[in-house]
Design a protein around this motif. Structure first.
Motif, PDB file in Angstrom:
ATOM      1  N   MET A 181     -41.055  20.023 101.401  1.00  0.00           N
ATOM      2  CA  MET A 181     -41.444  18.640 101.169  1.00  0.00           C
ATOM      3  C   MET A 181     -40.445  17.923 100.271  1.00  0.00           C
ATOM      4  N   SER A 182     -39.901  18.657  99.278  1.00  0.00           N
ATOM      5  CA  SER A 182     -38.954  18.055  98.342  1.00  0.00           C
ATOM      6  C   SER A 182     -37.523  18.107  98.854  1.00  0.00           C
ATOM      7  N   GLY A 183     -37.328  18.654 100.047  1.00  0.00           N
ATOM      8  CA  GLY A 183     -35.977  18.797 100.585  1.00  0.00           C
ATOM      9  C   GLY A 183     -35.424  20.192 100.416  1.00  0.00           C
ATOM     10  N   GLU A 184     -36.050  20.988  99.538  1.00  0.00           N
ATOM     11  CA  GLU A 184     -35.631  22.366  99.304  1.00  0.00           C
ATOM     12  C   GLU A 184     -36.827  23.286  99.542  1.00  0.00           C
ATOM     13  N   PRO A 185     -36.657  24.308 100.363  1.00  0.00           N
ATOM     14  CA  PRO A 185     -37.772  25.226 100.586  1.00  0.00           C
ATOM     15  C   PRO A 185     -38.042  26.092  99.359  1.00  0.00           C
ATOM     16  N   ALA A 186     -39.311  26.393  99.137  1.00  0.00           N
ATOM     17  CA  ALA A 186     -39.675  27.299  98.050  1.00  0.00           C
ATOM     18  C   ALA A 186     -39.383  28.734  98.470  1.00  0.00           C
ATOM     19  N   ASP A 187     -39.102  29.577  97.497  1.00  0.00           N
ATOM     20  CA  ASP A 187     -38.905  30.994  97.808  1.00  0.00           C
ATOM     21  C   ASP A 187     -40.075  31.806  97.265  1.00  0.00           C
ATOM     22  N   CYS A 188     -40.016  33.106  97.475  1.00  0.00           N
ATOM     23  CA  CYS A 188     -41.114  33.974  97.050  1.00  0.00           C
ATOM     24  C   CYS A 188     -41.303  33.951  95.535  1.00  0.00           C
ATOM     25  N   GLY A 189     -40.194  33.771  94.802  1.00  0.00           N
ATOM     26  CA  GLY A 189     -40.297  33.696  93.356  1.00  0.00           C
ATOM     27  C   GLY A 189     -41.065  32.482  92.892  1.00  0.00           C
ATOM     28  N   ASP A 190     -40.904  31.347  93.582  1.00  0.00           N
ATOM     29  CA  ASP A 190     -41.654  30.138  93.224  1.00  0.00           C
ATOM     30  C   ASP A 190     -43.150  30.368  93.383  1.00  0.00           C
ATOM     31  N   HIS A 191     -43.522  31.009  94.466  1.00  0.00           N
ATOM     32  CA  HIS A 191     -44.951  31.265  94.697  1.00  0.00           C
ATOM     33  C   HIS A 191     -45.487  32.322  93.730  1.00  0.00           C
ATOM     34  N   ALA A 192     -44.665  33.287  93.374  1.00  0.00           N
ATOM     35  CA  ALA A 192     -45.096  34.280  92.393  1.00  0.00           C
ATOM     36  C   ALA A 192     -45.323  33.630  91.030  1.00  0.00           C
ATOM     37  N   LEU A 193     -44.448  32.700  90.667  1.00  0.00           N
ATOM     38  CA  LEU A 193     -44.610  31.991  89.394  1.00  0.00           C
ATOM     39  C   LEU A 193     -45.897  31.186  89.390  1.00  0.00           C
ATOM     40  N   LEU A 194     -46.167  30.479  90.482  1.00  0.00           N
ATOM     41  CA  LEU A 194     -47.401  29.699  90.569  1.00  0.00           C
ATOM     42  C   LEU A 194     -48.625  30.594  90.446  1.00  0.00           C
ATOM     43  N   THR A 195     -48.615  31.725  91.106  1.00  0.00           N
ATOM     44  CA  THR A 195     -49.753  32.655  91.070  1.00  0.00           C
ATOM     45  C   THR A 195     -49.979  33.199  89.663  1.00  0.00           C
ATOM     46  N   GLN A 196     -48.904  33.571  88.985  1.00  0.00           N
ATOM     47  CA  GLN A 196     -49.058  34.151  87.653  1.00  0.00           C
ATOM     48  C   GLN A 196     -49.497  33.116  86.621  1.00  0.00           C
ATOM     49  N   LEU A 197     -49.081  31.879  86.778  1.00  0.00           N
ATOM     50  CA  LEU A 197     -49.432  30.843  85.806  1.00  0.00           C
ATOM     51  C   LEU A 197     -50.856  30.338  85.969  1.00  0.00           C
ATOM     52  N   THR A 198     -51.456  30.516  87.132  1.00  0.00           N
ATOM     53  CA  THR A 198     -52.774  29.925  87.403  1.00  0.00           C
ATOM     54  C   THR A 198     -53.766  30.985  87.870  1.00  0.00           C
ATOM     55  N   PRO A 199     -54.107  31.937  86.996  1.00  0.00           N
ATOM     56  CA  PRO A 199     -54.968  33.051  87.425  1.00  0.00           C
ATOM     57  C   PRO A 199     -56.378  32.642  87.808  1.00  0.00           C
ATOM     58  N   GLY A 200     -56.861  31.523  87.300  1.00  0.00           N
ATOM     59  CA  GLY A 200     -58.247  31.149  87.569  1.00  0.00           C
ATOM     60  C   GLY A 200     -58.417  30.117  88.653  1.00  0.00           C
ATOM     61  N   ALA A 201     -57.350  29.784  89.381  1.00  0.00           N
ATOM     62  CA  ALA A 201     -57.425  28.715  90.373  1.00  0.00           C
ATOM     63  C   ALA A 201     -57.232  29.250  91.781  1.00  0.00           C
ATOM     64  N   GLY A 202     -58.005  28.698  92.717  1.00  0.00           N
ATOM     65  CA  GLY A 202     -57.805  29.006  94.121  1.00  0.00           C
ATOM     66  C   GLY A 202     -56.627  28.216  94.663  1.00  0.00           C
ATOM     67  N   LYS A 203     -55.855  28.813  95.539  1.00  0.00           N
ATOM     68  CA  LYS A 203     -54.695  28.151  96.138  1.00  0.00           C
ATOM     69  C   LYS A 203     -55.026  27.782  97.583  1.00  0.00           C
ATOM     70  N   LEU A 204     -54.857  26.494  97.912  1.00  0.00           N
ATOM     71  CA  LEU A 204     -55.138  26.010  99.249  1.00  0.00           C
ATOM     72  C   LEU A 204     -53.899  25.306  99.791  1.00  0.00           C
ATOM     73  N   TRP A 205     -53.480  25.683 100.977  1.00  0.00           N
ATOM     74  CA  TRP A 205     -52.306  25.075 101.596  1.00  0.00           C
ATOM     75  C   TRP A 205     -52.682  23.740 102.216  1.00  0.00           C
ATOM     76  N   LEU A 206     -51.902  22.709 101.910  1.00  0.00           N
ATOM     77  CA  LEU A 206     -52.100  21.435 102.578  1.00  0.00           C
ATOM     78  C   LEU A 206     -51.751  21.583 104.054  1.00  0.00           C
ATOM     79  N   GLY A 207     -52.509  20.876 104.877  1.00  0.00           N
ATOM     80  CA  GLY A 207     -52.317  20.975 106.316  1.00  0.00           C
ATOM     81  C   GLY A 207     -53.366  21.837 106.990  1.00  0.00           C
ATOM     82  N   GLU A 208     -54.086  22.637 106.203  1.00  0.00           N
ATOM     83  CA  GLU A 208     -55.116  23.513 106.777  1.00  0.00           C
ATOM     84  C   GLU A 208     -56.508  22.886 106.750  1.00  0.00           C
ATOM     85  N   GLY A 209     -56.643  21.744 106.038  1.00  0.00           N
ATOM     86  CA  GLY A 209     -57.911  21.022 106.032  1.00  0.00           C
ATOM     87  C   GLY A 209     -58.986  21.585 105.144  1.00  0.00           C
ATOM     88  N   ALA A 210     -58.651  22.534 104.272  1.00  0.00           N
ATOM     89  CA  ALA A 210     -59.678  23.182 103.445  1.00  0.00           C
ATOM     90  C   ALA A 210     -59.895  22.489 102.099  1.00  0.00           C
TER      91      ALA A 210
END
Length: 388
Positions: A181-210
């Motif tokens: 979306m920002s012009g640069e694709p995220a890598d696995c490290g970006d998603h790992a950082l997000l997961t570790q920083l937000t242990p109490g939050a559910g992650k929902l992908w935009l585009g899936e309608g959830a």
């Protein structure tokens, strides 16, 4: 008509990643029938007003302006938000009102405003929208919001990094934008950082309608506040994935104030994000909070440790804090402890552990006891007791 018939579910969607936030709100409007979005644009505050827009999936429904309050755009938002939501509630026909926050407005403050109003408004969800490719650069950005044109008030001294960190850590839902979306694709490290920083939050992908249905499930404002309080915060857990690591450092003796102060710069720069609570030997009754991002550190008093309170005062303490204290309880010093977490790509765990441990009281200093600890140099007076 009764208040129940007028009930309006309200969800908050925030985040500094404006494109991701817009995409999240548009998805909710498309997937939740009867939903409407309310947005206050604080960028127009230089014109002495905050611009308000209301829209649904078909387009704009109306708008207006809210005058500044004491030259403060965020204050104008606070004053205008609830009356507009009440107008939408009494007008009927809406199932969900989505409050799309402006870039630097933090969800915790606005969630509290909405929850405090009560019926007919019901806060049912809080989410932050994130472009994962931007997490590292935003956490590393120590620029003041004012320099970036994102300050919400004249006295706003927040930085991009610390604001973004709090936006991530408060909600129970993270809306994750599609890669690229920002012009640069995220890598696995970006998603790992997000997961570790937000242990109490559910992650929902935009585009899936959830996201829309999830924002109708309910939100516990008191539990959310407890998760942010330094005494019982929901902190990251130990982790190591795709080059991103989290170190959880817990110890049962106090810091030497002078040695810790001398190490602050190195500790602050050791990780993209660090949080927690700590214990200074010369301030044995005071629970201190640690909050660092973007190369900047904030240390503050968070009140007394429970062990420093009389037994009668414990009844006034939230149960979440009593539980957290019980987990750390020591027969000699109660809930006083060190509990800090450091999360970052390329984290030097061994070096960080050695530095943190070197700042604790030595065996001889610890054996001298609390009376001797209180006489140690008060290195943190300038940070904790500033003179204006």
């Amino acid at each position: 008509m009764s208040a129940d018939e007028h009930r309006l579910a309200v969800a908050v969607v925030g985040g500094l990643h404006a494109d991701a936030r817009h995409a999240a709100v548009e998805e909710i409007l498309r997937t939740v029938p009867g939903s409407v979005a309310l947005h206050h644009d604080l960028s127009a505050a230089t014109d002495r007003a905050v611009r308000r827009t209301v829209r649904d999936a078909s387009g704009p429904l109306g708008g207006g302006e809210a005058p500044l309050v004491n030259d403060c755009a965020c204050c104008a938002l606070r004053e205008d938000l609830v009356p507009e939501l009440l107008r939408l509630a009494t007008g009927g026909g809406h199932r969900l009102a989505v409050v799309e926050l402006w870039d630097s407005v933090e969800p915790q403050a606005m969630a509290a405003v909405i929850a405090a109003e009560g019926a007919p408004l019901e806060l049912t969800g809080v989410a932050t929208a994130v472009d994962p490719a931007l997490i590292v650069p935003y956490l590393a950005n120590g620029d003041d919001l004012a320099e970036a044109g994102l300050a919400a008030a004249p006295a706003d001294q927040r930085t991009i990094a610390d604001t973004f960190a709090r936006q991530l850590e408060y909600p129970t839902l993270i809306a994750v934008a599609e890669d690229g979306m920002s012009g640069e694709p995220a890598d696995c490290g970006d998603h790992a950082l997000l997961t570790q920083l937000t242990p109490g939050a559910g992650k929902l992908w935009l585009g899936e309608g959830a996201l829309g249905p999830a924002l109708l499930e309910g939100f516990d404002i008191e539990a959310a506040a407890a998760r942010q309080h330094p005494a019982c915060a929901l902190l990251p857990q130990e982790g190591d994935d795709h080059g991103v690591a989290t170190l959880v450092w817990r110890r049962g003796r106090p810091f030497h104030p002078g040695r810790l102060y001398a190490a602050l710069e190195d500790l602050t720069c050791a990780a993209a994000r660090s949080r927690g609570r700590f214990w200074l030997a010369d301030r044995g009754d005071t629970l201190l909070s640690w909050d660092a991002a973007g190369g900047a550190l904030c240390v503050e008093s968070a009140g007394p440790w429970l062990a420093a309170l009389p037994d009668a005062a414990w009844e006034m303490v939230p149960p979440e804090r009593r539980v957290a204290a019980a987990l750390d309880w020591h027969p000699g010093h109660g809930d006083r402890c060190q509990h800090l977490t450091f999360t970052s790509p390329g984290l030097d765990r061994d070096g960080l552990l050695a530095l943190l441990d070197s700042c604790l009281l030595t065996d001889a200093e610890y054996a001298a006891g609390p009376d001797a600890w209180r006489r140690l140099p008060h290195a943190f007076d300038e940070l904790l007791d500033p003179v204006f």
